[in-house]
Design an enzyme around this catalytic site. Structure first.
Site, mmCIF file in Angstrom:
data_model
loop_
_atom_site.group_PDB
_atom_site.id
_atom_site.type_symbol
_atom_site.label_atom_id
_atom_site.label_comp_id
_atom_site.label_asym_id
_atom_site.label_seq_id
_atom_site.Cartn_x
_atom_site.Cartn_y
_atom_site.Cartn_z
ATOM 1 C CB ALA A 40 -21.127 4.586 37.534
ATOM 2 C CG ASP A 41 -25.985 2.484 40.843
ATOM 3 O OD1 ASP A 41 -25.623 2.764 41.995
ATOM 4 O OD2 ASP A 41 -26.947 3.031 40.292
ATOM 5 C CB SER A 42 -22.308 -1.687 37.477
ATOM 6 O OG SER A 42 -23.326 -1.779 36.510
ATOM 7 C CB ALA A 74 -20.070 -2.699 39.594
#
Length: 316
Positions: free
Chosen positions: A193-195, A63
């Site tokens: 979190a990546d997104s 993200a």
């Protein structure tokens, strides 16, 4: 200046987290902006859009890359003075980098509220945000032990364990299949979190299993993610569980065996106790409401990209 060489190291990176990749993408954008100051319009804008979409396409699960590109595209679309566009975009990228420099301190400050003294933390994969939180928690004498596992196939968990150990944190490291055993000895679960989207949390595959285990054990499970990890409602990357090279899991499988390898998955927000951001804790409903207020550049609808626009609903 050719931008393809700036994209390739980001596209081929299989171990860095979303925040790291976004910072490198912002530095690459700044370098390109400085070297193309004399390129005439409209060629410059055409090249900039192509470069920006290529950066996002290099790691579409991340993200922060979307948000960096989205900020640049919004700058192009909303600047009424053509002579100021380049100056404005350089300011946009510098602001993105400045936020990235501050975010770990802010995240650590907020996360400490959920880590009472003596906490036993279970985490997964590698996240620069989680690393910053755990280092600060150790400095404040909040944690007794950190449990982490391999995070196959790229073994990012080893990278996290080494970094924590070098900071003096007591670490117990196990295979991924030991997560249920380690869960019973933990008091809180923290994941990066990546997104974060309306559909859920995209992170390293195995995160959903960890969230399910924590839910069953009655142990709080928090995602630690700043606003650069948020995707506007109605936006989702392509399938996060896209296939990756088979040889990373099994170099030479026997005939008749198909190897399934993926790096990411989408974890439903309902499995999380909340999202810890730079402004505090958000519930799933509060996060979804915030995502509805985020703008999306119109260029996403007309340019080739790995972006999916949809009516926001969480995955089951």
């Amino acid at each position: 200046m050719q931008w393809a060489a700036l994209v390739e190291p980001i596209r081929t990176d299989r171990v860095s987290g979303a925040a790291e990749l976004a910072r490198r993408a912002a530095v690459a954008l700044m370098e390109w902006l400085e070297h193309t100051a004399s390129m005439p319009d409209p060629d410059w804008q055409t090249e900039l859009k192509a470069f920006a979409f290529a950066l996002y396409g290099a790691q579409p699960a991340m993200a922060p890359l979307f948000n960096l590109v989205n900020d640049v595209l919004l700058g192009l679309e909303t600047c009424d003075a053509p002579e100021l566009i380049r100056l404005r975009l350089r300011h946009t990228v510098r602001t993105f980098l400045a936020h990235a420099e501050r975010l770990h301190d802010n995240l650590a400050k907020e996360a400490l509220r959920f880590l009472p003294r003596g906490s036993r933390v279970l985490t997964y994969s590698y996240s620069s945000s989680i690393l910053a939180v755990l280092r600060e928690a150790h400095a404040q004498h909040r944690i007794s032990t950190v449990f982490c596992t391999e995070s196959r196939p790229m073994l990012e968990g080893q990278r996290l364990a080494r970094a924590l150990a070098s900071a003096g944190v007591a670490v117990e490291f196990g295979v991924d299949a030991a997560a249920s055993v380690l869960m019973r000895r933990s008091s809180v679960v923290l994941v990066g979190a990546d997104s974060l989207s309306y559909r859920g949390l995209v992170n390293k595959i195995g995160t959903t299993s960890l969230a399910l285990l924590s839910h069953d054990a009655g142990i709080p499970c928090y995602a630690v993610a700043d606003r650069q990890k948020w995707l506007p409602a109605g936006v989702s990357p392509t399938d996060p569980a896209r296939r990756e090279p088979e040889e990373e899991v099994w170099p030479v499988p026997p005939t008749g065996v198909t190897v399934w390898n993926a790096y990411f998955e989408c974890t439903p927000l309902r499995l999380l106790s909340g999202v810890i951001g730079e402004d505090g804790l958000l519930t799933a409903d509060e996060l979804r409401l915030a995502l509805h207020n985020l703008p999306i550049a119109e260029a996403w609808r007309s340019q080739p990209s790995p972006l999916i626009l949809y009516e926001g609903r969480e995955t089951s």
